[in-house]
Motif scaffolding. Sequence first.
Motif, PDB file in Angstrom:
ATOM      1  N   UNK A 106       5.353  10.487  -4.476  1.00 46.24           N
ATOM      2  CA  UNK A 106       6.747  10.090  -4.280  1.00 46.24           C
ATOM      3  C   UNK A 106       6.980   9.035  -3.176  1.00 46.24           C
ATOM      4  N   UNK A 107       6.480   9.249  -1.936  1.00 46.69           N
ATOM      5  CA  UNK A 107       6.766   8.250  -0.887  1.00 46.69           C
ATOM      6  C   UNK A 107       6.191   6.874  -1.228  1.00 46.69           C
ATOM      7  N   UNK A 109       5.998   5.570  -4.160  1.00 45.03           N
ATOM      8  CA  UNK A 109       6.858   4.913  -5.140  1.00 45.03           C
ATOM      9  C   UNK A 109       7.932   4.089  -4.444  1.00 45.03           C
ATOM     10  N   UNK A 110       8.469   4.653  -3.366  1.00 46.61           N
ATOM     11  CA  UNK A 110       9.543   3.935  -2.681  1.00 46.61           C
ATOM     12  C   UNK A 110       9.001   2.780  -1.846  1.00 46.61           C
ATOM     13  N   UNK A 154       1.798  14.940   1.190  1.00 46.26           N
ATOM     14  CA  UNK A 154       2.894  14.022   0.908  1.00 46.26           C
ATOM     15  C   UNK A 154       3.349  13.314   2.184  1.00 46.26           C
TER      16      UNK A 154
END
Lengths: 225, 795
Positions: A106-107, A109-110, A154
């Motif tokens: 997730x991180x 992706x940003x 994460x």
Amino acid sequence: MIKIEKLTKVFRTEEVETYALNGVDVHVKGGEFVAVMGPSGCGKSTLLNIIGLLDNPTEGKYVFNGDDVSKLKEKNRTQFRKGNIGFIFQSFNLIDELSVYDNVELPLLYLKMKASERKERVEAVLKRMKIGHRTKHFPQQLSGGQQQRVAIARAVVANPKLILADEPTGNLDSKNGIEVMNLLSELNQEGATIVMVTHSERDAGFAHRTINMLDGEIIFEKSKE
Amino acid sequence: MIWHNLKFIIRRIFNEKFFYGINIFGLVIGIFSFLVLFVYVANEKSFDKHFTDYKNIYRVVSTPKGLESQAWARSLGIINKAAATIPKIEEATQFSYCKLGSIKINDISVKQKYIMSVDTSFINMFLVESEIGDLSEISNPNTAFISEDFAEKYFKDENPIGKFIEIEALQYLRDLGLYEIRGVVKNTNPKTHFNYQILISQKGALSKRYTSLPDRKTQWVYNYVKLKNDVSPKYIASNLLSYFNSSNLKQTRGPQDYTFNLIPIADIHLKADHRFELEESSSKINIELFIIISMVILVFSLLSFVSLTVAKLIKRSKELGLKKSFGASKIQLIGQILFEVLILCIISISVSLLFIEFIKPTINNFFEIDFQIYYSEPIVYISIIAVIAVCLVLTALFVSLFLYGKTSTIDILTERINFSGSMILKSLLVFQLTVDIILISCTLMVNKQIRFISDKSLGFDKENVVVLHLKDHSKDAAIFANELEKQSCIASVGFSAQHFGYPSQGLPLKGLGIDGTAELVFANYKYLQTMDIPLIKNWIIPSADTVSGMVVNEHLYKRLMEKHGSIEALNTFNLSPNVEPNQSGINIIGVVNDFNYQSAHEEIGDFAFFIGESQNRSRFIHIRIKPGNLNTSMKSIKEIWNIHYPDQEFNYFFIDEKIAQQYKSEIILSRILFVFSVLGILISILGIGALSLFISQQRTKEIGIRKVNGATVYEIIKMLNKDFISWIAIAFVIATPISWYAMDKWLQNFAYKTELSWWIFVLAGVLALGIALVTVSLQSWRAARRNPVEALRYE
């Protein structure tokens, strides 16, 4: 790395003003492992949120890596946070609909990283956290210790300069708790700066320095040796 | 990122099937109703617009003075001659139209729909396209062109050219003989106000008929003109009138004064309410109402969808906060939510379209419309894109307003959210409830009026009367009638040239010394008995062999008495030489009660029966059947018919059904209102449910604390319901005057109307209250039953 001077945070309701932080000074050097302790309501979580740029202080100065960030707007705080700060929570805060792999990714992706590089990084960090064999599982299928290891993976996957942990072992039994603390120590030894809020003397023992707070003020600091 | 989000959304949908099922269901209902109504309206509005120059094409309508309210689609056959004298007319055409005739093809007699006799001007004006053959041959005697469908049906692989069709019966004509097929034309565009299967030449067998048209006051053909650019139709109408007034036709038998009107062809399908219309028009269906309802339903469902989505976001706020802590920007988060909404929209639209295909025949039957989705037309895609756009914009607006307006990441992460905007959500709820109450009360009201009209005494007994349409007047129908009356199942048999709802004739009242025109129906004396129309004044001489003379209604009788004072004076006036040249003295033999010959839309006017026994009255044979076994009665009528009229088809209808047709628009309106009230209510249940979920979520902690301190489930439900009751009260106060006003307006369409009863509004309010309370209670019951420890733990 972190220079906080005369930091004040006031929560105002219509009639009452509550000083969550009252003129706090904190300095954290790069590579340091700092624990923040104190009873409930002493302001330690508020301090952590401000350090993590999730919240703005009411007054005072906050310099992060040489930049004054105390007056940043939400939008700029988001930009600043990206890739620089990793969070670990007491309740893990994994997203139920995403697999272990997707949660950790997730991180990245940003950060708009390329897919191949993301894959490499996620796989490496999961292996490192000893959950490489469970990448396709979903959070509900994991034990508490495993979930927190995913959360740590994460937090560190983007190689942040600063890791903020809010009672990372609070929801774990002692065996899993020690395992998580060992992991944090390892990360610290590899160069990550860590600020951790905790109630546990044992956990604080892993840190280089302990800051004790009460009623929004720092009452004493204690360094190891 | 898109891939990631997609994966995320799909998993979420599967994890929370119930919630997403409900949410998609609501949206499907909304989109479904909107698409059906909107596409239907768009189709209806686009009728006849595929003709190039459709703006210049008009139907010519000629109406005898005094009968303006019942104009015919057919008009006097003078258009070709008249057009030759009016240079501003570019082209004129006249044609006959037979909805159902009979032909012999391949030696078999069959019923055939849509036979038109046309000329080359028709071909030009209405862009008839040839598939095979030269269309100019339509001006040769006894030639025919067939449609692709017809060719497909009868000449699968053969070449139809050179084959013959025998036309056995056309409207009012028989045995036209053989027509040679000279080509195949493309099928009529479905959005045309007429339809042709066979086009036949006006030359040959029909020549005589067409040549005689300009000299007789018959309205047998349909007349159309194409004007030159920028010519006013009023100008042409007045030119046609002057042509008529100066022609010999004016002086022939029949009405002397006519009015001429030009109707734009684009208006025919939607607005024209002419007798003998080519295809059933939609003039009785309220297009504006369709538009309003489609919009209301769509807005309803979108609001419910957005409320549900926003309510769900509170539960998901942690996930969003988390993403924010990783550095997701506000725009990225809203983008993610909108992406999800987009996916849900696409799913809902696909489901709706499938559903429409599936349910289309039912819709068409129930609303008596012809609904089709033409996927080749942009309007379909435009409306789909519009739905998606509105949905996205609404969601974006609400999400940023409610969730991200003033709250910071930390508030979201710790679930410390204040809904400053919930006032807006509450007003939305009031809006939904208001529309619910309006829909319910209007549905109740329309039903009440329809029941009132259909129960209203019409002045005659409409039950148990069957009407046979007699076309063959070569035999004396009285013999047939006598035979029928011998049957034990038949009470009486009467003749008339018109029946209820059928265009009556005009009787200028000048001859009776007063102004105006009365409706005139030719009938025999038995007809009055058969229809159970009692005479309230009777001057029939009992010894007479046959009864003949005028029977007037009370309305006309009163007017005549005002003028003449007594029946004796009237009779003296009638016999004096001041009557019109070709009008013989009118002999009034009776007065009947006022009754409704048309429908309760119109008030009772002057009306007269011209009673006599001549042949031409037997066009419609009215038979009163004794109550009891209808099937046996119909069977014996048919047997006798077959003996007397073996060559003629047994065509019949029941008078009460005919009367019910007069109220078709009201019945359809009540169906529309009913269906859409149900749909609207269904959607608002979702909306109210979403809102109560929203509120109970906000008050989770409060509920927990109250329970810990001893509140029972019942008390909690009561507390949560209390707010809703006050909103319903507000909605009721807003809705009542609006629906009162709307219904009052609508009732003005009727000469005979039921009262606006107070109980309708109370009932609507109570229903809305019930619906809201049940929905809210279900939701609060769940909230109230939750373990308070669980609720409080989140703090």
